[in-house]
Design an enzyme around this catalytic site. Structure first.
Site, PDB file in Angstrom:
ATOM      1  N   SER A 136       1.011  -1.326   0.164  1.00 56.90           N
ATOM      2  CA  SER A 136      -0.189   0.056  -0.086  1.00 56.90           C
ATOM      3  C   SER A 136       0.810   1.231   0.133  1.00 56.90           C
ATOM      4  CB  SER A 136      -0.801   0.059   1.206  1.00 56.90           C
ATOM      5  OG  SER A 136      -0.060  -0.020   2.581  1.00 56.90           O
ATOM      6  N   ASN A 170       0.657  11.728  12.422  1.00 53.36           N
ATOM      7  CA  ASN A 170      -0.446  11.164  11.982  1.00 53.36           C
ATOM      8  C   ASN A 170      -1.557  12.201  12.111  1.00 53.36           C
ATOM      9  OD1 ASN A 170       1.382   8.774  13.017  1.00 53.36           O
ATOM     10  ND2 ASN A 170      -0.421   7.929  11.904  1.00 53.36           N
ATOM     11  N   ASP A 171      -1.750  12.769  13.470  1.00 56.59           N
ATOM     12  CA  ASP A 171      -2.752  13.466  13.735  1.00 56.59           C
ATOM     13  C   ASP A 171      -2.819  14.931  13.060  1.00 56.59           C
ATOM     14  OD1 ASP A 171      -3.389  11.655  15.554  1.00 56.59           O
ATOM     15  OD2 ASP A 171      -2.492  12.679  17.376  1.00 56.59           O
ATOM     16  N   HIS A 212       8.400  -7.379 -46.472  1.00 53.00           N
ATOM     17  CA  HIS A 212       8.722  -8.579 -46.123  1.00 53.00           C
ATOM     18  C   HIS A 212      10.430  -8.607 -46.031  1.00 53.00           C
ATOM     19  CE1 HIS A 212       4.878 -10.282 -46.488  1.00 53.00           C
ATOM     20  NE2 HIS A 212       4.627  -9.270 -47.256  1.00 53.00           N
ATOM     21  N   SER A 245      34.513  -1.999 -32.046  1.00 55.67           N
ATOM     22  CA  SER A 245      34.698  -3.511 -32.057  1.00 55.67           C
ATOM     23  C   SER A 245      36.104  -3.553 -31.127  1.00 55.67           C
ATOM     24  CB  SER A 245      34.718  -4.164 -33.223  1.00 55.67           C
ATOM     25  OG  SER A 245      35.525  -5.288 -33.043  1.00 55.67           O
ATOM     26  N   SER A 246      36.349  -4.281 -30.408  1.00 56.70           N
ATOM     27  CA  SER A 246      37.834  -4.517 -29.705  1.00 56.70           C
ATOM     28  C   SER A 246      38.781  -5.397 -30.407  1.00 56.70           C
ATOM     29  CB  SER A 246      37.523  -5.166 -28.148  1.00 56.70           C
ATOM     30  OG  SER A 246      36.915  -6.670 -28.288  1.00 56.70           O
ATOM     31  N   ASN A 253      29.493   0.795 -34.773  1.00 58.85           N
ATOM     32  CA  ASN A 253      28.161   0.322 -34.770  1.00 58.85           C
ATOM     33  C   ASN A 253      27.073   1.190 -34.733  1.00 58.85           C
ATOM     34  OD1 ASN A 253      29.298  -2.314 -35.149  1.00 58.85           O
ATOM     35  ND2 ASN A 253      30.027  -2.481 -32.985  1.00 58.85           N
TER      36      ASN A 253
END
Length: 461
Positions: free
Chosen positions: A98, A131-132, A188, A318-319, A326
């Site tokens: 809750s 609270n109160d 496609h 790339s390594s 990329n």
């Protein structure tokens, strides 16, 4: 050496490190739920503070809080909203379903700050009680879902909508000069009839326009607030009219069109509005996945792929393969999309488990929704900055692929019939010759007749 003070709740006394402002219930949650490190999102805490501010103002106007108490609460919340006490909201998502402990965390911190201002000592429950006074006329059961809705709206308006508008602007800007670039279409993943690069991108533009429309539609139910339903929706311990006045205060403070929910039983026991909104985020991620993947495919290469778009080169790819670059921004965005799709599954399951009068999967619902908003916003902005802005058409490659496509034969259908056009395409493919050569070889058309019909510029409407 750490200094401690003693706080108490209905379970008794508990030690709390002196430098922190929270109280007993927050400390018990820290002790009892040592589960991972995913804390309640900052914007949710911000929303909960707004909620407490507006509630205190309404309670004062209704005569239920004296001026000194209301003012001290208001000042404390302003300091929280200004970012002074961020380390005082340490609770993780994995707590009561809750959100009660996070609600009490906010109540306790506000009361503690106010008490320090009034008495010189933090903590305690006097003169300001968590609270109160701070939680007056409220329950976690209506406060937490209200904060969930406020946080969702704020995050969407401040982060996601600007990011999508930014993407829309740059897609429109990039494609505006591409109406003369005629390329081959693909269905496609196979060659199809021609279209312009601008037409291709117009599909992406419309997807983002629809995404923005979907957001506005889905937000309509998120603007409805549960506050005033208190424990189970009946409004016990909340005055008549509190819910309406509260929603007006939140709307005024946030400048967003919040209203009180017409049925508080629904807004406590179900979170269909947020499930629907998460579905919108899911749909947006579907759109972005399609757009990003298309750009990735169109930019594939540099020599052995489609190569119709030049993508910005941001870092080595790339390594092991020297010179490789990329489409990293595409990869980051598509990974985000998969995460958002997964988050929606979580939200769907959590939303479906609203048993009887209260859904108790609230923290995991809002955690996933806010994460989705943040991820989409950040990744879209990154995609725009480091990819979309730098996209350029490879005209030479576009023309070369278009001119040797077999599907230009489609335009011959009305002149020689589908079957004969198919024979031309098959002949050209089988012997590696052009469509024109195949048409002449099969005695369907002369070169002059072919040239009068097969004009890519006239095949794009």
């Amino acid at each position: 050496m750490k200094n401690y003070r003693i706080e108490s709740d209905s379970f008794g006394e508990i030690q709390i490190e002196e430098k922190f402002y929270w109280g007993a219930q927050t400390q018990r949650s820290l002790n009892n739920f040592k589960i991972s490190k995913q804390k309640m999102p900052k914007i949710l805490i911000h929303a909960l503070a707004i909620l407490k501010k507006c509630a205190a103002q309404v309670n004062y106007e209704f005569g239920d809080l004296e001026y000194k108490i209301a003012t001290s609460i208001d000042k404390a919340i302003d300091r929280i909203l200004a970012g002074e006490f961020e380390d005082n909201f340490p609770l993780v998502v994995w707590q009561t379903g809750s959100g009660t402990q996070t609600n009490m965390n906010m109540n306790e911190v506000i009361a503690s700050i106010a008490n320090e201002e009034l008495t010189g000592k933090k903590g305690g429950k006097s003169p300001v009680h968590p609270n109160d006074h701070v939680n007056k006329g409220q329950s976690s059961n209506d406060s937490f879902p209200t904060a969930m809705h406020i946080a969702t709206v704020l995050a969407t308006k401040q982060q996601l909508i600007p990011a999508l508008n930014n993407l829309l602007t740059y897609l429109q800007d990039k494609s505006k000069d591409w109406d003369k670039i005629i390329k081959i279409g693909r269905t496609h993943l196979q060659d199809a009839t021609p279209l312009t690069l601008k037409q291709e991108f117009s599909g992406y533009i419309t997807q983002i326009e629809y995404a923005l429309e979907r957001i506005e539609d889905a937000l309509k139910k998120v603007y409805l607030l549960a506050q005033g339903g208190t424990a189970v929706g009946t409004g016990i311990n909340s005055k008549i009219g509190f819910d309406i006045k509260f929603a007006e205060k939140v709307a005024e403070f946030t400048q967003q069109p919040f209203k009180t929910a017409p049925n508080k039983f629904e807004s406590l026991a179900a979170h269909d509005a947020l499930v629907e909104f998460s579905g919108t985020l899911n749909t947006i991620s579907v759109s972005l996945m399609k757009i990003a993947n298309d750009i990735r495919l169109l930019g594939s290469g540099p020599r052995c792929g489609l190569g119709e778009l030049h993508l910005p080169e941001n870092e080595p790819g790339s390594s092991i393969m020297p010179g490789k670059v990329n489409p990293t921004q595409v990869e980051a965005l598509t990974m985000v999309c998969t995460q958002v799709m997964g988050n929606h599954v979580t939200v769907t399951i959590a939303g479906s488990n609203g048993h009887l009068e209260l859904n108790v999967f609230k923290p995991v619902i809002i955690y996933n929704i806010l994460q989705s908003i943040e991820l989409l916003s950040d990744s879209v902005n990154s995609f725009v900055t480091h990819c979309v802005k730098g996209l350029e058409p490879n005209i030479e490659r576009i023309n070369a692929l278009r001119d040797k496509s077999l599907m230009l034969v489609t335009v011959l259908n009305p002149h020689i019939g589908y079957d004969n056009a198919a024979k031309i395409a098959k002949e050209a493919y089988k012997y590696g010759i052009t469509l024109k050569e195949a048409a002449k070889k099969l005695n369907f058309l002369s070169e002059e007749e072919f040239d009068k019909i097969v004009i890519p510029e006239k095949m794009i409407s």
